[in-house]
Design a protein around this motif. Structure first.
Motif, PDB file in Angstrom:
ATOM      1  N   GLN A 215       2.505   6.870  -6.578  1.00  0.00           N
ATOM      2  CA  GLN A 215       1.501   7.849  -7.008  1.00  0.00           C
ATOM      3  C   GLN A 215       1.941   9.269  -6.687  1.00  0.00           C
TER       4      GLN A 215
ATOM      5  N   LYS B 219       2.699   1.703  -3.359  1.00  0.00           N
ATOM      6  CA  LYS B 219       1.744   2.231  -4.349  1.00  0.00           C
ATOM      7  C   LYS B 219       1.535   3.721  -4.125  1.00  0.00           C
ATOM      8  N   ASN B 220       1.336   4.131  -2.866  1.00  0.00           N
ATOM      9  CA  ASN B 220       1.104   5.550  -2.570  1.00  0.00           C
ATOM     10  C   ASN B 220       2.320   6.398  -2.917  1.00  0.00           C
ATOM     11  N   ASN B 221       3.528   5.876  -2.615  1.00  0.00           N
ATOM     12  CA  ASN B 221       4.743   6.632  -2.943  1.00  0.00           C
ATOM     13  C   ASN B 221       4.920   6.785  -4.446  1.00  0.00           C
TER      14      ASN B 221
ATOM     15  N   GLU C 256      -0.853  -2.248  -6.210  1.00  0.00           N
ATOM     16  CA  GLU C 256      -2.257  -2.152  -5.793  1.00  0.00           C
ATOM     17  C   GLU C 256      -2.944  -3.509  -5.908  1.00  0.00           C
TER      18      GLU C 256
ATOM     19  N   HIS D 288       0.830  -1.196   0.000  1.00  0.00           N
ATOM     20  CA  HIS D 288       0.000   0.000   0.000  1.00  0.00           C
ATOM     21  C   HIS D 288       0.875   1.260   0.000  1.00  0.00           C
ATOM     22  N   ARG D 289       1.923   1.245   0.811  1.00  0.00           N
ATOM     23  CA  ARG D 289       2.788   2.427   0.903  1.00  0.00           C
ATOM     24  C   ARG D 289       3.606   2.620  -0.372  1.00  0.00           C
TER      25      ARG D 289
END
Length: 342
Positions: free
Chosen positions: A158, A154-156, A195, A151-152
């Motif tokens: 993005q 993917k967020n990074n 993701e 999750h992290r």
């Protein structure tokens, strides 16, 4: 006759397992020393009790049910694991085997019970169960941690894509802007892998067919493709699952090949179709085909000699997968990648 009876009594009392004669009402009629050792009572003390008196209440109903079946002549014998209360109130696990002795005319006489102490075995089983529960708890903890990592990441990714998007607002050169856009798309394809892994029940692998559909949909959206002009045909083996080390290079290859088709295969509003196929050809071999029916490639085309970053990426990623890439471009373009799952 007396000698035979004496031999029986000697064997009865010297047996390595507990043996008892038990009346129909549960009274201990005759017990050997091993049984006394197991439950901690003397023979005289046991003969004042019934088996019901020392049986754990949670096991008693099952025991009595079997006895009813034996008395009804539905079964000849039965075995079960049960608990006795020792004289010191400790619990002892035993394996009990019971059969019924009858009078010559068929009347029930008494039960013969063979009792084996299995406390050590039960203790080992309990220890193993606790160990398995600890492992399961540890695995669950690691799954939660792994999900959080995906999750992290993917967020990074993005965030990086968003920063590139902000930076691109200050770029006036169309060529440089296109490079930024392509970098954003590559980052987005990697973020999508993480993701999918985060959403997957199996944190080690993703359903790659499902991933391809989402990836290509995002590319069509990014290039603002008119679906009435360029159609998409997908033929995917739904049983292909890829791990992270395989999914990311494979996804970037698809990203580059589909992007090339969208950019170059259909000039001046030409209609056409992009076709993607993914299948297992052998037990551990994957074949990926990305093709279009566009204008094709020059007759002297050799992607290894082209200074394009996209084709250099495709070549490097194919080597990373230890795969083979075959490109045909006489009528449209067909890129066939084969690689072996490790």
């Amino acid at each position: 006759m007396r000698e035979s009876e004496e031999r029986f009594r000697a064997a009865f009392h010297q047996a390595a397992v507990g043996i008892a004669h038990v009346a129909r009402d549960g009274r201990w009629l005759l017990v050997n020393q091993k049984l006394c050792d197991i439950v901690g009572y003397t023979p005289e003390e046991l003969q004042l009790l019934t088996f019901q008196d020392i049986t754990h209440p949670d096991d008693l109903n099952a025991d009595l049910k079997y006895i009813d079946q034996v008395l009804a002549d539905n079964i000849q014998t039965y075995s079960m694991e049960k608990r006795y209360f020792r004289k010191d109130s400790c619990i002892v696990w035993v394996n009990l085997t019971v059969s019924l002795m009858r009078e010559p005319w068929g009347e029930p006489k008494y039960f013969i019970s063979v009792i084996e102490d299995i406390s050590e075995r039960q203790a080992a089983l309990r220890e193993r169960k606790q160990w398995e529960e600890q492992i399961q708890a540890s695995l669950l903890e690691k799954e939660v941690l792994l999900k959080e990592i995906y999750h992290r990441v993917k967020n990074n990714l993005q965030v990086i894509s968003s920063l590139l998007n902000l930076q691109s607002a200050y770029i006036n050169d169309k060529h440089d802007l296109a490079i930024f856009r392509q970098s954003q798309q590559r980052i987005a394809s990697m973020a999508l892998v993480h993701e999918k892994l985060y959403q997957s029940h199996d944190l080690a692998r993703i359903n790659f067919g499902e991933y391809i559909r989402d990836l290509v949909a995002s590319l069509f959206s990014a290039y603002e493709v008119n679906e009435d002009t360029i159609a998409l045909a997908i033929n995917i083996d739904e049983h292909v699952f890829l791990g992270l080390d395989t999914a990311i290079p494979c996804s970037l290859i698809i990203q580059e090949l589909v992007s090339n088709s969208l950019k170059y295969a259909f000039p001046a509003g030409r209609n056409g179709t992009i076709y993607i196929e993914l299948k297992k050809t052998y037990e551990h071999q994957i074949t990926l085909i990305v093709s279009d029916d566009g204008i094709g490639l020059p007759s002297n085309f050799n992607f290894k000699n082209i200074a394009s970053l996209g084709w250099q990426l495709v070549d490097a990623l194919t080597n990373q997968l230890s795969g083979n890439l075959n490109i045909q471009g006489a009528s449209g373009v067909e890129c066939q990648l084969t690689f072996t799952l490790i």
